[in-house]
Enzyme design. Structure first.
Site, PDB file in Angstrom:
ATOM      1  N   SER A   8       4.089  -3.127   9.127  1.00  0.00           N
ATOM      2  CA  SER A   8       4.498  -1.887   8.477  1.00  0.00           C
ATOM      3  C   SER A   8       4.700  -0.806   9.530  1.00  0.00           C
ATOM      4  O   SER A   8       3.759  -0.387  10.199  1.00  0.00           O
ATOM      5  CB  SER A   8       3.425  -1.422   7.481  1.00  0.00           C
ATOM      6  OG  SER A   8       3.663  -0.072   7.147  1.00  0.00           O
ATOM      7  N   HIS A  33       8.331  -4.219   7.504  1.00  0.00           N
ATOM      8  CA  HIS A  33       7.982  -3.581   6.223  1.00  0.00           C
ATOM      9  C   HIS A  33       8.220  -2.070   6.286  1.00  0.00           C
ATOM     10  O   HIS A  33       7.702  -1.389   7.170  1.00  0.00           O
ATOM     11  CB  HIS A  33       6.504  -3.875   5.950  1.00  0.00           C
ATOM     12  CG  HIS A  33       6.012  -3.478   4.602  1.00  0.00           C
ATOM     13  ND1 HIS A  33       6.125  -4.275   3.485  1.00  0.00           N
ATOM     14  CD2 HIS A  33       5.372  -2.360   4.194  1.00  0.00           C
ATOM     15  CE1 HIS A  33       5.570  -3.672   2.452  1.00  0.00           C
ATOM     16  NE2 HIS A  33       5.101  -2.495   2.852  1.00  0.00           N
ATOM     17  N   ASP A  35       7.816   1.439   4.250  1.00  0.00           N
ATOM     18  CA  ASP A  35       7.124   2.097   3.146  1.00  0.00           C
ATOM     19  C   ASP A  35       7.824   3.394   2.775  1.00  0.00           C
ATOM     20  O   ASP A  35       7.673   4.414   3.449  1.00  0.00           O
ATOM     21  CB  ASP A  35       5.669   2.384   3.547  1.00  0.00           C
ATOM     22  CG  ASP A  35       4.839   1.111   3.545  1.00  0.00           C
ATOM     23  OD1 ASP A  35       4.863   0.395   2.527  1.00  0.00           O
ATOM     24  OD2 ASP A  35       4.168   0.835   4.557  1.00  0.00           O
ATOM     25  N   MET A  37       8.151   6.537   0.437  1.00  0.00           N
ATOM     26  CA  MET A  37       7.290   7.324  -0.463  1.00  0.00           C
ATOM     27  C   MET A  37       7.982   8.628  -0.825  1.00  0.00           C
ATOM     28  O   MET A  37       8.598   9.262   0.036  1.00  0.00           O
ATOM     29  CB  MET A  37       5.955   7.621   0.223  1.00  0.00           C
ATOM     30  CG  MET A  37       5.236   6.388   0.734  1.00  0.00           C
ATOM     31  SD  MET A  37       3.609   6.797   1.348  1.00  0.00           S
ATOM     32  CE  MET A  37       3.158   5.239   2.147  1.00  0.00           C
ATOM     33  N   HIS A  66       9.586  -1.496   0.631  1.00  0.00           N
ATOM     34  CA  HIS A  66       8.579  -1.267  -0.412  1.00  0.00           C
ATOM     35  C   HIS A  66       8.770   0.150  -0.948  1.00  0.00           C
ATOM     36  O   HIS A  66       8.430   1.119  -0.272  1.00  0.00           O
ATOM     37  CB  HIS A  66       7.190  -1.464   0.231  1.00  0.00           C
ATOM     38  CG  HIS A  66       6.047  -1.221  -0.686  1.00  0.00           C
ATOM     39  ND1 HIS A  66       4.742  -1.123  -0.235  1.00  0.00           N
ATOM     40  CD2 HIS A  66       5.985  -1.080  -2.034  1.00  0.00           C
ATOM     41  CE1 HIS A  66       3.939  -0.912  -1.256  1.00  0.00           C
ATOM     42  NE2 HIS A  66       4.655  -0.879  -2.363  1.00  0.00           N
ATOM     43  N   MET A  68       7.760   3.083  -2.967  1.00  0.00           N
ATOM     44  CA  MET A  68       6.689   3.764  -3.707  1.00  0.00           C
ATOM     45  C   MET A  68       7.272   5.076  -4.208  1.00  0.00           C
ATOM     46  O   MET A  68       6.904   6.164  -3.778  1.00  0.00           O
ATOM     47  CB  MET A  68       5.480   3.980  -2.785  1.00  0.00           C
ATOM     48  CG  MET A  68       4.680   2.699  -2.599  1.00  0.00           C
ATOM     49  SD  MET A  68       3.581   2.789  -1.195  1.00  0.00           S
ATOM     50  CE  MET A  68       4.720   2.359   0.111  1.00  0.00           C
ATOM     51  N   MET A 137      -1.270  -4.698  -3.933  1.00  0.00           N
ATOM     52  CA  MET A 137      -1.809  -3.620  -3.100  1.00  0.00           C
ATOM     53  C   MET A 137      -3.324  -3.777  -2.993  1.00  0.00           C
ATOM     54  O   MET A 137      -4.014  -3.862  -4.010  1.00  0.00           O
ATOM     55  CB  MET A 137      -1.505  -2.247  -3.719  1.00  0.00           C
ATOM     56  CG  MET A 137      -0.032  -1.868  -3.812  1.00  0.00           C
ATOM     57  SD  MET A 137       0.840  -1.763  -2.235  1.00  0.00           S
ATOM     58  CE  MET A 137      -0.194  -0.666  -1.289  1.00  0.00           C
ATOM     59  N   ASP A 175      -0.671  -6.059   0.803  1.00  0.00           N
ATOM     60  CA  ASP A 175      -0.365  -4.809   1.495  1.00  0.00           C
ATOM     61  C   ASP A 175      -1.567  -3.872   1.452  1.00  0.00           C
ATOM     62  O   ASP A 175      -1.943  -3.389   0.386  1.00  0.00           O
ATOM     63  CB  ASP A 175       0.851  -4.163   0.816  1.00  0.00           C
ATOM     64  CG  ASP A 175       1.429  -3.022   1.622  1.00  0.00           C
ATOM     65  OD1 ASP A 175       0.924  -2.749   2.724  1.00  0.00           O
ATOM     66  OD2 ASP A 175       2.401  -2.405   1.132  1.00  0.00           O
TER      67      ASP A 175
HETATM   68  C1  DX5 Z   1       0.318   1.864   1.868  1.00  0.00           C
HETATM   69  C2  DX5 Z   1       1.467   1.084   2.413  1.00  0.00           C
HETATM   70  C3  DX5 Z   1       1.108   0.040   3.403  1.00  0.00           C
HETATM   71  C4  DX5 Z   1       0.470   0.545   4.650  1.00  0.00           C
HETATM   72  C5  DX5 Z   1      -0.318  -0.552   5.260  1.00  0.00           C
HETATM   73  O1  DX5 Z   1       0.748   2.670   0.820  1.00  0.00           O
HETATM   74  O2  DX5 Z   1       2.167   0.433   1.371  1.00  0.00           O
HETATM   75  O3  DX5 Z   1       2.229  -0.770   3.736  1.00  0.00           O
HETATM   76  O4  DX5 Z   1       1.385   1.033   5.579  1.00  0.00           O
HETATM   77  O5  DX5 Z   1      -1.016  -0.013   6.326  1.00  0.00           O
HETATM   78  P1  DX5 Z   1      -2.423  -0.569   6.806  1.00  0.00           P
HETATM   79  O6  DX5 Z   1      -2.183  -1.949   7.309  1.00  0.00           O
HETATM   80  O7  DX5 Z   1      -2.809   0.395   7.852  1.00  0.00           O
HETATM   81  O8  DX5 Z   1      -3.330  -0.552   5.601  1.00  0.00           O
HETATM   82 ZN    ZN Z   2       3.824  -1.195   1.855  1.00  0.00          ZN
END
Ligand code: DX5
Ligand code: ZN
Length: 218
Positions: A8, A33, A35, A37, A66, A68, A137, A175
Site C-alpha cells: 500500500s 495497492h 487507498d 479516501m 481500494h 474508501m 479490513m 488489509d
Molecule cells: C487503511 C488502508 C490500508 C492501509 C494499510 O484504511 O486501507 O490499505 O494503508 O496500511 P498498514 O499496512 O500500515 O496497516
Molecule cells: Zn486498502
C-alpha cells in the site's frame, strides 16, 4: 496456493511517489495497492484518479484500487479510465452494488467488495458469487499504521470455507496491520493476498523488505 503481496503506497511519502512506484516495479510484489479516501466514508482524504493515472505509465504491475469513498458511481468512470486493474468498493456504501459490479466488469476490470471490521461476512455472501476478490479490513479503514484486529480471523476462515464449499473463484485480500506474524495467521485462515503498508515502508529498503515478505509466504 501462491500468496500475492500488494504494497500500500499510503505507507510512503506522497512527495516521493515516482521512486516508490519504481522500487515496487523492481520488487517481487505483483500488485500495488492504492487507498482512495474521500474524507466522508472515512475520516481521511488521500488522492483521486489523476494521481493513479499519472503513475500508470511507470509500471506494468497490477493496480489494486481500494475505494474508501461514498459516491463510487459518480467517479467510477475516472477510476476505470485511470488505469485500474482491480477496483474494490465497500459494501457499506449506499449505492446499487450490482450496477457497480456490472459496470466494472463491462470494462474488463476485476471487481472486489470490501468489508469493515464490524460488518458480518454473511451480509456479503451473495456478492461472493459475482466478484473476483473480497477485501477483509483488519483495521478500521482510514489510516495506515494501525494494529491488526485478531478478531477478524474467524471471518477470514468463514469466507474461505464458503468460497471453497461453493467452488468460487474469489481471492481473499487482507488489509490492515499486516506483518510476518499477522500475515501468517491470515494465510492459515485462507487468505491469499496481503496488503502491507507501514510494515514495508518503515524498513530501510523498500525493495528488499517487499521481496522478503513475498519470499516468507512463497
Ligand atoms: C487503511 C488502508 C490500508 C492501509 C494499510 O484504511 O486501507 O490499505 O494503508 O496500511 P498498514 O499496512 O500500515 O496497516
Ligand atoms: Zn486498502
Amino acid at each position: 496456493m501462491k500468496t500475492i503481496i500488494s504494497p500500500s503506497i499510503l505507507g510512503g511519502s506522497f512527495s516521493n511517489m515516482e521512486k516508490v512506484i519504481s522500487d515496487l516495479d523492481q520488487s517481487k510484489a505483483e500488485y500495488i495497492h492504492f487507498d482512495v479516501m474521500d474524507g466522508d466514508f472515512v475520516p481521511n482524504l488521500t488522492f483521486g484518479p489523476q494521481f493513479i493515472s499519472n503513475l500508470r505509465f511507470k509500471t506494468k504491475k497490477i493496480f489494486d484500487v481500494h475505494l474508501m469513498i461514498k459516491r463510487v458511481g459518480t467517479y467510477l468512470d475516472d477510476y476505470i479510465k485511470g488505469g485500474s486493474d482491480i477496483i474494490t468498493f465497500h459494501y457499506e456504501i449506499d449505492e446499487n452494488l450490482n450496477e457497480l459490479v456490472n459496470k466494472i466488469r463491462e470494462n474488463n476490470i476485476k471487481v472486489g467488495i470490501a468489508i469493515k471490521p464490524k460488518t458480518h461476512w454473511l451480509e456479503i455472501k451473495k456478492y461472493l458469487h459475482t466478484v473476483d476478490q473480497v477485501i477483509i479490513m483488519t483495521v478500521e479503514p482510514g489510516f495506515g499504521g494501525q494494529s491488526f484486529m485478531n478478531n477478524q480471523i474467524k471471518k477470514i476462515e468463514d469466507i474461505s470455507n464458503y468460497i471453497k464449499e461453493n467452488n468460487l473463484d474469489v481471492n481473499i485480500e487482507i488489509d490492515g496491520g499486516v506483518n510476518y506474524e499477522t500475515g501468517k495467521l491470515c494465510i492459515q485462515a485462507g487468505a491469499n493476498i496481503l496488503v502491507a503498508g507501514s510494515f514495508l515502508f518503515k524498513q530501510e529498503n523498500l525493495i528488499t523488505a517487499t521481496n522478503k515478505l513475498n519470499d516468507f509466504f512463497n
